[in-house]
Enzyme design. Structure first.
Site, PDB file in Angstrom:
ATOM      1  CG  HIS A  98      -4.061  18.068  35.234  1.00 22.29           C
ATOM      2  ND1 HIS A  98      -3.255  16.988  35.515  1.00 22.29           N
ATOM      3  CD2 HIS A  98      -3.419  19.160  35.741  1.00 22.29           C
ATOM      4  CE1 HIS A  98      -2.185  17.405  36.174  1.00 22.29           C
ATOM      5  NE2 HIS A  98      -2.254  18.704  36.317  1.00 22.29           N
ATOM      6  NE  ARG A 149      -3.677   2.176   2.670  1.00 27.21           N
ATOM      7  CZ  ARG A 149      -4.871   2.209   2.098  1.00 27.21           C
ATOM      8  NH1 ARG A 149      -5.270   1.203   1.353  1.00 27.21           N
ATOM      9  NH2 ARG A 149      -5.676   3.247   2.269  1.00 27.21           N
ATOM     10  CG  ASN A 172      23.424 -22.342   1.720  1.00 29.03           C
ATOM     11  OD1 ASN A 172      22.473 -21.580   1.559  1.00 29.03           O
ATOM     12  ND2 ASN A 172      23.517 -23.161   2.756  1.00 29.03           N
ATOM     13  CB  SER A 208     -17.804   8.670   7.600  1.00 29.80           C
ATOM     14  OG  SER A 208     -18.659   7.638   8.078  1.00 29.80           O
TER      15      SER A 208
END
Length: 447
Positions: free
Chosen positions: A169, A15, A89, A294
């Site tokens: 906060h 992607r 290999n 959406s």
């Protein structure tokens, strides 16, 4: 079945391939093979320049043709080496045999045994991979990082005068300025990129167990440590780690990955803050014709770029964390666990570049909703209480904090009028009252 973006297992090669295709020049199998060829060729040239007695007759004019082997390295060359590997290999030995064939073509057959002379595979891998990382950081990572930071600098300048209600906060707090809050991220990023730039790109080069055993036994009169320093640092542009075991100890590489991780963490922090500002309606987002926010709710314009960035940077950090924790650990003089792990170095860098591009795309789509900033400030006059009580402290007023606490902790709406009325009740001079009444949520933003 040929590999395509539709059947690739990794999203980096599927992607998101178009976003990270540049990294293939540094971290693909073909790129690794090319870097190995580069190191082998440059090593042979360095032996000629020393020179070893058996290489004194090598015509230095052939060096350009030797360098052309890696400068003009092709996919066909890489495939030829992979075909040799099917027999050997052994991937590094296949590179050596490939170069020997090239030596035959260049009339250098008499000198073939000085390809890979005295070396072990890790002398090639532990120079090739750091070199590929160094060049990828310089050529790809830094430009992408710079685009993000330059965009942030532009936004910080544009928004320098925008007062904003701060939240600590999650609650209304002393006002700030939007530009200053963006500048916080700029400074954090610049401090971390400066640290990243100090990390050496370290390479190991010293034979089977790091002591130049084979070199020394063949030519004991030569200063092989000095040779290794010169080759790694001057010809390859890396830092020579010495002493080592068979492999580079990867401490510096771990530091690099940790630095990259910290930068990603800062960008994630930025992504989450901007995402939250969008949810608070501080920003609108530019709408592109044809795009759908959406599948069910036509009105939505989601902050997907910041979400995409956060997700990709999170994956990148998880892999960087493993790399930096695992690579410096190897049993005795070496085990093979570093080999397969190092093949994944490009993966977190790929996710990082995707993250940077997504953050930049998201920033480019932001539209400032200035009335919302002003509305939030106007609805939170209680935040000037800090300013008022601080001036009252300056004036020696008794218990100013408690006086403001009594005002601001009621359920009564605090607004400009209630603040003004409260100030009128204070036993201070009219000059002080005028000073206090000049404070508003929009101008109480500090330096």
């Amino acid at each position: 079945m040929s590999l395509t973006p539709l059947n690739a297992i990794s999203p980096i090669d599927g992607r998101y391939r178009s976003k990270v295709s540049e990294l293939a020049n540094y971290f693909s199998e073909e790129a690794l093979i090319k870097y190995r060829v580069l190191v082998e060729i440059e090593y042979f040239i360095a032996l000629c320049e020393m020179p070893l007695p058996q290489l004194e007759n090598v015509d230095h004019s052939i060096f350009d043709a030797l360098k052309a082997i890696y400068k003009n390295f092709s996919s066909e060359d890489a495939q030829a080496i992979k075909d040799i590997e099917k027999v050997t290999n052994h991937d590094v030995k296949a590179v050596e045999y490939f170069i020997k064939e090239k030596f035959d073509d260049l009339g250098l057959s008499a000198f073939k045994e000085f390809i890979h002379f005295g070396l072990t595979s890790q002398d090639i891998n532990n120079t090739s991979i750091p070199l590929s990382i160094k060049e990828a950081i310089h050529d790809v990572y830094i430009p992408e990082y710079t685009q993000v930071v330059e965009k942030l600098k532009s936004l910080a300048k544009d928004w320098a005068g925008i007062p904003m209600l701060a939240r600590t906060h999650g609650q209304p707090a002393s006002p700030t300025r939007l530009g200053k809050e963006i500048e916080v991220f700029i400074v954090r990023l610049e401090e971390q990129i400066n640290l990243l730039k100090t990390v050496p790109h370290a390479a190991k080069f010293g034979g089977a167990t790091g002591n130049f055993n084979a070199h020394h036994v063949a030519y004991p009169e030569n200063d092989w440590k000095a040779f290794g320093d010169k080759f790694v640092e001057q010809q390859l542009g890396l830092y020579h780690s010495f002493p080592t075991t068979q492999i580079e100890h990867y401490d510096h590489m771990a530091a690099l990955f940790d630095a990259l991780k910290r930068i990603n963490t800062i960008i994630i922090d930025l992504d989450r803050d901007i995402w939250t500002y969008v949810s608070m309606d501080y920003f609108k987002q530019k709408i592109k014709a044809g795009e759908v926010g959406s599948s069910a709710m036509p009105h939505k314009v989601n902050p997907i770029d910041f979400e995409n960035s956060e997700g990709n940077l999170g994956i990148a950090n998880a892999i960087f964390e493993h790399l930096s924790a695992k690579l410096p650990i190897s049993r005795l003089q070496r085990d093979l666990t570093d080999s397969t792990v190092l093949r994944n170095v490009g993966v977190p860098l790929g996710h990082t570049i995707i993250g940077f591009k997504s953050t930049l795309k998201g920033l480019d789509k932001l539209l400032l909703n200035e009335p919302k900033f002003a509305e939030d400030l106007e609805n939170n006059w209680a935040v000037v209480a800090e300013a008022i009580q601080t001036i009252l402290r300056r004036e020696g007023y008794p218990n100013p904090y408690e006086a403001l606490k009594g005002l601001t902790r009621t359920n009564t709406k605090i607004n400009q009028n209630s603040i003004s009325n409260f100030i009128d009740t204070l036993e201070v001079s009219d000059t002080i009252k005028t000073e206090l009444k000049r404070i508003t949520p929009s101008n109480y933003t500090g330096i």
